[in-house]
Design a protein around this motif. Sequence first.
Motif, short mmCIF file in Angstrom:
data_model
loop_
_atom_site.label_atom_id
_atom_site.label_comp_id
_atom_site.label_asym_id
_atom_site.label_seq_id
_atom_site.Cartn_x
_atom_site.Cartn_y
_atom_site.Cartn_z
N MET A 480 45.41 35.90 28.09
CA MET A 480 44.88 36.67 29.22
C MET A 480 45.94 36.76 30.31
O MET A 480 46.65 35.79 30.59
CB MET A 480 43.60 36.03 29.76
N GLY A 481 46.04 37.92 30.96
CA GLY A 481 47.09 38.12 31.95
C GLY A 481 46.60 38.37 33.35
O GLY A 481 47.39 38.74 34.22
N CYS A 482 45.29 38.20 33.61
CA CYS A 482 44.73 38.51 34.92
C CYS A 482 43.71 37.44 35.31
O CYS A 482 42.86 37.08 34.50
CB CYS A 482 44.09 39.90 34.92
N ILE A 483 43.82 36.97 36.55
CA ILE A 483 42.91 35.96 37.08
C ILE A 483 42.42 36.42 38.44
O ILE A 483 43.22 36.82 39.29
CB ILE A 483 43.59 34.58 37.19
N VAL A 484 41.11 36.39 38.67
CA VAL A 484 40.51 36.75 39.95
C VAL A 484 39.91 35.49 40.55
O VAL A 484 39.04 34.85 39.94
CB VAL A 484 39.42 37.83 39.79
N VAL A 485 40.37 35.13 41.75
CA VAL A 485 39.93 33.89 42.39
C VAL A 485 39.03 34.24 43.57
O VAL A 485 39.46 34.95 44.49
CB VAL A 485 41.12 33.04 42.86
N PRO A 486 37.77 33.76 43.60
CA PRO A 486 36.88 34.06 44.73
C PRO A 486 37.42 33.49 46.03
O PRO A 486 38.27 32.59 46.04
CB PRO A 486 35.56 33.38 44.33
N SER A 487 36.86 34.00 47.14
CA SER A 487 37.27 33.48 48.44
C SER A 487 36.81 32.05 48.65
O SER A 487 37.44 31.28 49.36
CB SER A 487 36.71 34.36 49.56
N ALA A 488 35.69 31.68 48.02
CA ALA A 488 35.15 30.33 48.15
C ALA A 488 34.76 29.82 46.77
O ALA A 488 33.57 29.70 46.46
CB ALA A 488 33.96 30.32 49.10
N PRO A 489 35.72 29.51 45.92
CA PRO A 489 35.39 29.15 44.54
C PRO A 489 34.56 27.89 44.42
O PRO A 489 33.77 27.74 43.49
CB PRO A 489 36.76 28.98 43.87
N GLY A 490 34.69 26.96 45.36
CA GLY A 490 33.97 25.71 45.27
C GLY A 490 32.49 25.81 45.55
O GLY A 490 31.73 24.90 45.24
N VAL A 491 32.05 26.92 46.14
CA VAL A 491 30.62 27.10 46.46
C VAL A 491 30.13 28.42 45.87
O VAL A 491 29.34 29.14 46.48
CB VAL A 491 30.37 27.03 47.98
N LEU A 492 30.58 28.74 44.66
CA LEU A 492 30.27 30.03 44.07
C LEU A 492 28.77 30.21 43.85
O LEU A 492 28.23 31.31 44.02
CB LEU A 492 31.01 30.21 42.75
#
Length: 690
Positions: A480-492
């Motif tokens: 896989m060549g694409c990763i999307v990281v949320p603004s607040a990954p720890g409280v998704l």
Amino acid sequence: MVRSWATTVPQQAEHRMEMEIGIDIGGTFTDAVCRQSNGRLRLLKVPSTPDDPARAVGVALSELLGDGDGAAVRRFLHGTTVATNAILEGNTARVALITTTGFGDVIEIGRMIRSVNYDLILTPQTPVGLIPPERRYEVHGRIGADGAVVEPLDEEGVAEAARQLAAEGVQAVAICFLFSFLNPAHERRAREIIEAECPGVAVSLSSDVDPAIREYERTCATAFDAALKPVMDSYLARIEGIIAKRGIRAPLQVMHSRGGLLGSGEARRRPVRLTLSGPSAAAIGAASVLRQAGFSEGISIDVGGTSADVALISGGAAVLRTDGRIGSFPVRVPTADVVAVAAGGGSIAWIDATGALRVGPRSAGADPGPACYRRGGTMPTVLDASVVLGLVDPVSFAGGHVPLDCAAAEEAIEREIAAPLGIGVQEAALAIHRVINAIMAEAVRQVTVARGTDPRDWPLLPAGGGGGLHAATIAEDLGMGCIVVPSAPGVLAAMGLLEAPLEHDASRGYYRPVHQLAEDVLRADIEELAGRCAAAMTREGVEPAMTETEVVAAASFVGQGHTLDVPVPAECWEPGAAIRDGFIAVHRRAYGHTRDAPVRLVELRVVQRARIPGPPSLRAAGAAEARGGRCAVIGGAMVKAVTIPRIGMADGEMIRGPAIVEQADSTLVVPAGWEVTSHPAHLLMRKVSS
């Protein structure tokens, strides 16, 4: 206590600004998100309180609101594992079963399936402890397979059963009669008798809870629903008292298993829908982030302290399944299709009898926690390895509120792993990471490659405190060549509450060939089911114009034992023809072939949802923090990586690896050959070279 780490917007911008609050209770931490009407976020983690989960909600509210007025809160949304935990821990109400003569032991016989084939001593495979034989009552009366009354209901028998269960102190009753999903008349009459004989006893009908074939699964769902009613009524009342005390006038809304929200009144009517809602909230949050980033497909991996949950996002929404389980017991409610593996930051590394390195399934949990916590834990964990490799900053971990001891982590890895294997501490830490990454990558394969989906063109969305540490390695392993990281990954999961729609559903069972059902009858049934959903929406104060309706038929060929879901246009004039043609098309897509055989309609489901508009979530404003660098093992080699506080990244800024992007709730590792670009609501990370 872990305090709020988001920097607030200036005070004058906050004055009398409306806000939405989502609070999700986990096993270790209770996560809270407050989104203001300008889109700015405040994020918070407080320790969960297992003895009384509602208490952590009060603590979180006090932290979020301070001395402020709760009247500014326009939505209060809540996700909880209380219902699931009550079943797992046996802390439900005292429940009885009333069923058709000869079927009292269905809940004990089950499907005669062993969850573990080679154990000599098995734990109960069916919920026999929930309703032991002495609380199962059989009464005469029979509905036939065509829905016709074969034998009248023995009303005096029902009344006698009611008197006996009242004498035994039963708090709730599950009523499950044969073929009641085709004709609920006997169940409804039995409820009237019980309510007259035993006022105050909660009653659940299988024709309301799970109107579909398969007696064991239907009985389980109804029994769990009844057993949860007193428990959840008490719990929701405590939450309502807490928010009322804070001056919050917004109604309490609760996440259910499908990934939608219910008002507390509707949740009380059918609490079994609140089970298995935790994975759904996180999957809803992941789908929302992916949509904002321009992706309708993706894979989320939520890495917590004890497990990693992998979910598939398709068509902009979480993929659902209807065969959920709590422990070894079936709970037939729609829930996010999540594969969970025992791989998290607290997973313990150990050497097995053959001298091989293993990681998990045991976890250090929050107490005593990893060795680096210095709270009594002595076994090395994945987090200890991350500290030794330089991936996690011991000083700034969790916003600086949980300092880590690197020397303790090194000592544990040296004693338990490095010395027995005859390797260095850093090499052992790297080996721990390689093992745990392989476990997580295999979990992703289970929901993609094993089901015929190629993940290489899909983005990976890492969440949880540990997702960003492992995302690039997992992506490279899978091509896989694409990763999307949320603004607040720890409280998704808490973020997912803010994005979830208000949702109600209703269903009806058939189990008849479609050609035997008149089109006008099917249209009337769909209209009646939609009317039930609309009535629930009206009770929630939602206008009909705000809702969208979805109709789904569960169908099969006559002779098949399992079904496929077929979408049916809500305003279709010939729903029978649409079901027949749609099923043939869905069967061909699923299996690559079809056949000339009658199509059977098993169940019709109508779902209505109302999406409450809200501002796009933006990361909190804050002053730029100093950037630095440190040596870390990334991609198997020691490198000098730049360290970047995420809160200080400007929109559109691009950073090339090796780098480490840090925020209070997570850490993102960017290896060489990857670049990460900052966007208002997410980070986009792409592989640029080998």
